[in-house]
Scaffold this active site. Sequence first.
Site, PDB file in Angstrom:
ATOM      1  N   ALA A  56      50.130   9.465  -8.990  1.00 55.43           N
ATOM      2  CA  ALA A  56      49.361  10.390  -9.821  1.00 55.43           C
ATOM      3  C   ALA A  56      48.026  10.738  -9.174  1.00 55.43           C
ATOM      4  O   ALA A  56      47.460  11.803  -9.443  1.00 55.43           O
ATOM      5  CB  ALA A  56      49.126   9.772 -11.200  1.00 55.43           C
ATOM      6  N   ALA A  57      47.517   9.866  -8.314  1.00 55.63           N
ATOM      7  CA  ALA A  57      46.219  10.111  -7.678  1.00 55.63           C
ATOM      8  C   ALA A  57      46.314  11.026  -6.468  1.00 55.63           C
ATOM      9  O   ALA A  57      45.417  11.842  -6.226  1.00 55.63           O
ATOM     10  CB  ALA A  57      45.573   8.784  -7.272  1.00 55.63           C
ATOM     11  N   VAL A  92      38.176  10.344 -11.970  1.00 57.78           N
ATOM     12  CA  VAL A  92      38.816   9.527 -10.938  1.00 57.78           C
ATOM     13  C   VAL A  92      38.111   8.180 -10.839  1.00 57.78           C
ATOM     14  O   VAL A  92      36.890   8.086 -11.011  1.00 57.78           O
ATOM     15  CB  VAL A  92      38.805  10.252  -9.570  1.00 57.78           C
ATOM     16  CG1 VAL A  92      37.386  10.457  -9.061  1.00 57.78           C
ATOM     17  CG2 VAL A  92      39.640   9.502  -8.546  1.00 57.78           C
ATOM     18  N   CYS A 112      54.165  28.591  -7.668  1.00 57.21           N
ATOM     19  CA  CYS A 112      52.768  28.300  -7.345  1.00 57.21           C
ATOM     20  C   CYS A 112      52.098  29.383  -6.498  1.00 57.21           C
ATOM     21  O   CYS A 112      50.873  29.446  -6.440  1.00 57.21           O
ATOM     22  CB  CYS A 112      52.667  26.961  -6.627  1.00 57.21           C
ATOM     23  SG  CYS A 112      53.278  25.584  -7.611  1.00 57.21           S
ATOM     24  N   CYS A 160      52.366  26.748  -0.824  1.00 58.85           N
ATOM     25  CA  CYS A 160      53.820  26.600  -0.923  1.00 58.85           C
ATOM     26  C   CYS A 160      54.266  26.895  -2.349  1.00 58.85           C
ATOM     27  O   CYS A 160      53.464  26.866  -3.281  1.00 58.85           O
ATOM     28  CB  CYS A 160      54.244  25.195  -0.509  1.00 58.85           C
ATOM     29  SG  CYS A 160      53.453  23.865  -1.436  1.00 58.85           S
TER      30      CYS A 160
END
EC number: 2.3.1.9
Length: 424
Positions: free
Chosen positions: A277-278, A256, A123, A410
């Site tokens: 998942a949210a 959302v 990442c 990170c």
Amino acid sequence: MAALAVLHGVVRRPLLRGLLQEVRCLGRSYASKPTLNDVVIVSATRTPIGSFLGSLASQPATKLGTIAIQGAIEKAGIPKEEVKEVYMGNVIQGGEGQAPTRQATLGAGLPIATPCTTVNKVCASGMKAIMMASQSLMCGHQDVMVAGGMESMSNVPYVMSRGATPYGGVKLEDLIVKDGLTDVYNKIHMGNCAENTAKKLSISREEQDKYAIGSYTRSKEAWDAGKFANEITPITISVKGKPDVVVKEDEEYKRVDFSKVPKLKTVFQKENGTVTAANASTLNDGAAAVVLMTAEAAQRLKVKPLARIAAFADAAVDPIDFPLAPAYAVPKVLKYAGLKKEDIAMWEVNEAFSVVVLANIKMLEIDPQKVNVHGGAVSLGHPIGMSGARIVVHLAHALKQGEFGLASICNGGGGASAVLIEKL
């Protein structure tokens, strides 16, 4: 004989001084002067971020990279021939073809002679590409470079192991999971590492859900207020038999339903789990790029810099603790720059999971009101090779003149990268 005398410590002082001067000159073979060059960002852009199998699914990572590189050079207002080298982060390269950054660079119309390198630090890849380009510019190896990151998670293939077909059939593996989201040391998903962090720092499900809702809210408010307008390079997509589609806005933050957030089941740890998942980031597509150059090159090309690269650093911890790694990279950056955390006007801590940001706010003891003020990866999306570059791009536009901004991200394996910039 002179060399032999040097080895035995009996060479005369004038000759020794001459030899040492030669050695010092050789040691500066990549630099025209003994001090490091100042490095500036003269343009910073990104594509909109597409949802998984969404609006950008037809565009491979290399094409997204091409669009970001083209956009960055156009915004810089310099000839493509001025770009001496390109570094782009890209994580899941299976099926993309040879040398993804080379593909993106030539697709953007840069000269055949332009060297290209693809960076994979999971990442942190896009940010590490910017850091490595900055190092090359600082030491005088190059004077103008493009760096950034790209990822199309919608186009990542499934794979099967080579060899004789076993009885019972073959097993397909998803490279998103295998090469992008699995801790190879503990044989667990990144989400399980996030759960470990939540337990270690006593961060509740409710705190993570609240943070995620805040991220979505801030992203919408930022888009409505035009906070992302200057950093976006739109994408035109040709659809056979239909008018072209122009994508100019992030897709994820609109998807959302806040009423469902507290009701979702946990994904990685069924009993007493906290990550859903949210409150985790999503799978996405996008690319970002910056044009970096030495301050001298900026003067020569008569371009006005957006910001300067003030400092950067990497850090590493136990792989399972990767969410905490930014808390070890950030102090290094502040030390190198001679600054205190109170000197930072804006923080970008990548939202791989909501718990990552909450953990680093707690460990670094920084003001939450200055962190991810326009939302982050939970709501905007997380194309993993792009995200490290995206948060640098955003700081370059969002900061006010004279302010410092610090971006940190990170990465799987227990790492993190961090970059400090000053708005000019």
